[in-house]
Design an enzyme around this catalytic site. Structure first.
Site, PDB file in Angstrom:
ATOM      1  N   HIS A   1     -28.491  -4.325  90.968  1.00  0.00           N
ATOM      2  CA  HIS A   1     -29.262  -3.086  90.703  1.00  0.00           C
ATOM      3  C   HIS A   1     -30.647  -2.959  91.418  1.00  0.00           C
ATOM      4  O   HIS A   1     -31.245  -3.990  91.622  1.00  0.00           O
ATOM      5  CB  HIS A   1     -29.275  -2.639  89.274  1.00  0.00           C
ATOM      6  CG  HIS A   1     -27.651  -2.531  88.869  1.00  0.00           C
ATOM      7  ND1 HIS A   1     -27.646  -1.651  87.414  1.00  0.00           N
ATOM      8  CD2 HIS A   1     -26.537  -2.933  89.120  1.00  0.00           C
ATOM      9  CE1 HIS A   1     -26.415  -1.681  87.135  1.00  0.00           C
ATOM     10  NE2 HIS A   1     -25.509  -2.417  88.238  1.00  0.00           N
TER      11      HIS A   1
ATOM     12  N   GLU B   1     -33.388  -1.770  90.338  1.00  0.00           N
ATOM     13  CA  GLU B   1     -34.345  -2.138  89.304  1.00  0.00           C
ATOM     14  C   GLU B   1     -34.594  -3.643  89.348  1.00  0.00           C
ATOM     15  O   GLU B   1     -35.686  -4.236  89.227  1.00  0.00           O
ATOM     16  CB  GLU B   1     -34.216  -1.612  88.080  1.00  0.00           C
ATOM     17  CG  GLU B   1     -34.153  -0.242  88.154  1.00  0.00           C
ATOM     18  CD  GLU B   1     -32.777   0.829  88.251  1.00  0.00           C
ATOM     19  OE1 GLU B   1     -32.740   1.767  87.951  1.00  0.00           O
ATOM     20  OE2 GLU B   1     -31.834   0.018  88.786  1.00  0.00           O
TER      21      GLU B   1
END
Length: 152
Positions: free
Chosen positions: A53, A55
Site C-alpha cells: 500500500h 502508506e
C-alpha cells in the site's frame, strides 16, 4: 491549512499517475518539519504484494531517509482513507497524524472501501471473520522468547 491541502494534492497527483500506469488510485506522502521526506503509490497490482500500500511503502522510504524505525514528528497525507493495516503501521512507527482526501464512503461504489474490515476488527476475536486463536507453545530448553530478546 493551505500547506495540508498542498500535501494532499501531491498525494492525489501520485494516485492519478499510478492509475494511468495500471495501479490502484492511492498515493501517500510523509511530511516532517514542513517538508516531504517520502512518497509512494500503491503497488499491489504491480508487485502482487497485498501489503504494498502507498502508506506502507512511504513509511519504509521515510524510515530509510531518517535512518530510523521511529517516525515521530511525521505526518502522513494520503489520497484515500488508510486501511487498518496502514493505520496500525503508522501507529507502530510513531506517526503523529494522518490526513486523507477520499473517504471510505467515496471509495465504496468502486469496491475500494475498507469500512467492513474496520467493522470486523472492532468485534471480539471469536466473532471476527478470520479465525484468531492463542496457542501458547514454547520451545523446551530455551528461555522465554521475550526475556531472551530483552537480555541480548
Amino acid at each position: 491549512m493551505n500547506q495540508d491541502t498542498d500535501f494532499l494534492k501531491q498525494a492525489i497527483a501520485l494516485a492519478y499517475v499510478n492509475v494511468e500506469q495500471g495501479g490502484r488510485p492511492f498515493g501517500a506522502v510523509i511530511v516532517k518539519d514542513g517538508k516531504i521526506i517520502a512518497q509512494a503509490v500503491n503497488e499491489v497490482v504491480r508487485s502482487k504484494d497485498p501489503t504494498a500500500h502507498a502508506e506502507l511503502l512511504a513509511i519504509r522510504a521515510a524510515s530509510r531517509y531518517l535512518d530510523s524505525p521511529s517516525l515521530t514528528g511525521c505526518t502522513v497525507f494520503a489520497s484515500g482513507h488508510p486501511c487498518p493495516m496502514c493505520m496500525g503501521a503508522m501507529r507502530m512507527a510513531g506517526i503523529e497524524g494522518v490526513t486523507y482526501a477520499y473517504s471510505n464512503d467515496d471509495a465504496s461504489p468502486y469496491g475500494l472501501s475498507t469500512a467492513e474490515v474496520y467493522a470486523d476488527l472492532a468485534k471480539p476475536f471469536d466473532q471476527q471473520s478470520m479465525r484468531i486463536r492463542h496457542l501458547p507453545v514454547r520451545l523446551g530448553g530455551e528461555p522465554e522468547l521475550y526475556a531472551h530478546w530483552h537480555g541480548c
